[in-house]
Enzyme design. Structure first.
Site, PDB file in Angstrom:
ATOM      1  CE1 TYR A  50     116.938  92.771   8.406  1.00 28.27           C
ATOM      2  CE2 TYR A  50     118.259  92.084  10.089  1.00 28.27           C
ATOM      3  CZ  TYR A  50     117.101  92.370   9.827  1.00 28.27           C
ATOM      4  OH  TYR A  50     116.026  92.821  10.544  1.00 28.27           O
ATOM      5  CG  HIS A  92     112.315  92.975   4.186  1.00 26.15           C
ATOM      6  ND1 HIS A  92     111.662  93.647   5.140  1.00 26.15           N
ATOM      7  CD2 HIS A  92     111.773  93.740   3.041  1.00 26.15           C
ATOM      8  CE1 HIS A  92     110.835  94.831   4.678  1.00 26.15           C
ATOM      9  NE2 HIS A  92     110.818  94.796   3.353  1.00 26.15           N
ATOM     10  CE  LYS A  97     112.258  88.189   9.578  1.00 24.01           C
ATOM     11  NZ  LYS A  97     111.859  89.206   8.617  1.00 24.01           N
TER      12      LYS A  97
END
Length: 300
Positions: free
Chosen positions: A148, A156, A193
Site C-alpha cells: 500500500y 487501496h 493490482k
C-alpha cells in the site's frame, strides 16, 4: 497505475502525515518504553500502551487483539514485522517463554526454524518497508504480500507481491510455467493490482546469520497482462477506429437533431389543434346565444 484513494481528501491527509514520519514516532515510543515482544508460535505479542497502540495501527504493524485484561492491550505481529522492528529499527526486544531476551543470532535461528523461507521473505519485506511502503499479508489474493502507498483505510493496495528465491522460478517453484504466470497476472488484474515479483539473489551467501541479508540483492519485476487495444502500433487500425468513432458520434448527433425537430413539430401541431378547438367553442356559443334570443322575441 495511479493510486486509488478511498475517499475525498484522503490523498492530502496522506501527504500531510507520511508513513516514514509515523514509523519514526513509533520507533521513538518503543525505545523509550523499552518494549518487549513475546514469541508465541509464529507470531510475536506486544503488551502496548494506548499511545503505542495508536502508532502501531497507523504504521500498519500487526493486528490489535482485544482481551479481557483491562490493564493490558496486546498487538500481534507477524515474524517479518517483529524481526523488522527488532533487527532493522532496533526498537523492540523479543523474549521467549522463559522471558529471556534473544540476541540477533538466537532470534535468527528461531525464525528460520519456524519458517524455512524466512530469509527471502524478510529481505523482500524489509526491501519494501525501507521504501516506505505499507506491507501486509497477501494470502487473500493468493500472493505473499500486498503493498500500500499509505494506510489501508485511506488507499487501496497497488501491488500484489510474489517472493521468489534464487532459482525457484527455474526448477520447481512458482511461475515456472506460462499457465502459472497467466493465472497470477489474471487474478491480480481482476482485483486492480499490478503483480510485483521480487527475486531474491543470495549471491553465493547462505543464511547462517542475519548479517548475510546485507549481501542479498533484490530484483524487481512488474508483470501486467498484454492488451492488444492498448499496445497497438498499427496506424491504419488506429485511423479506422477513429473514423468509426467519429461516424458513431455524427450519427448520434443527427439522431438528437431529428428527435428535437420532430418534438418541435409535434408541439406546434398541438398548439394549432388547441387554437382551433377554442375558435369552434366560441362560434358554437355565439350560435346558441343567437337562437335563444330569437326564440325569446318570437314568444313575445
Amino acid at each position: 497505475m495511479e493510486p486509488r484513494w478511498k475517499g475525498k481528501g484522503f490523498k492530502a491527509k496522506a501527504l500531510a502525515e507520511p508513513i516514514s514520519k509515523i514509523v519514526s514516532q513509533l520507533r521513538s515510543s518503543l525505545i523509550q518504553s523499552d518494549a518487549h515482544g513475546l514469541l508465541v508460535g509464529c507470531s510475536v505479542l506486544i503488551a502496548a500502551e494506548a499511545e503505542q497502540i495508536d502508532l502501531l495501527d497507523r504504521a500498519c504493524f500487526g493486528n490489535h487483539n482485544t482481551t479481557a485484561e483491562k490493564d493490558k492491550e496486546w498487538f500481534q505481529l507477524g515474524l517479518e514485522e517483529a524481526f523488522y522492528l527488532c533487527y532493522s529499527l532496533k526498537c523492540l526486544t523479543i523474549v521467549s517463554d522463559d522471558h529471556c531476551p534473544k540476541n540477533d543470532v538466537e532470534l535468527w535461528q528461531c525464525m528460520i526454524s519456524k519458517k524455512s523461507a524466512f530469509p527471502d521473505f524478510y529481505k523482500a519485506y524489509a526491501h519494501l518497508r525501507m521504501k516506505n511502503w505499507v506491507v501486509k499479508s497477501g494470502s487473500t489474493y493468493g500472493v505473499d504480500f500486498v503493498a500500500y502507498r499509505h494506510h489501508p483505510s485511506l488507499v487501496h493496495s497497488e501491488y500484489a507481491v510474489l517472493v521468489l528465491s534464487e532459482g525457484e522460478d527455474e526448477v520447481n517453484g512458482r511461475l515456472r510455467l506460462w499457465s502459472d504466470l497467466h493465472c497470477t497476472t489474471r487474478l491480480s488484474g481482476s482485483v486492480v493490482k499490478t503483480l510485483l515479483v521480487l527475486k531474491i539473489n543470495k549471491n553465493g551467501n547462505g543464511a547462517a546469520s542475519s548479517s548475510s541479508l546485507e549481501k542479498y540483492t533484490v530484483i524487481e519485476r512488474t508483470i501486467t497482462r498484454w492488451r492488444p487495444e492498448q499496445c497497438r502500433e498499427n496506424p491504419m487500425i488506429d485511423e479506422k477506429i477513429t473514423k468509426q468513432r467519429e461516424a458513431l458520434g455524427k450519427a448520434a448527433t443527427l439522431k438528437t437533431k431529428f428527435i428535437t425537430k420532430q418534438d418541435v413539430k409535434l408541439k406546434k401541431g398541438v398548439v394549432g389543434i388547441a387554437s382551433s378547438l377554442i375558435v369552434v367553442s366560441v362560434s358554437l356559443t355565439l350560435v346558441l346565444i343567437s337562437i335563444m334570443v330569437s326564440r325569446r322575441f318570437c314568444l313575445n
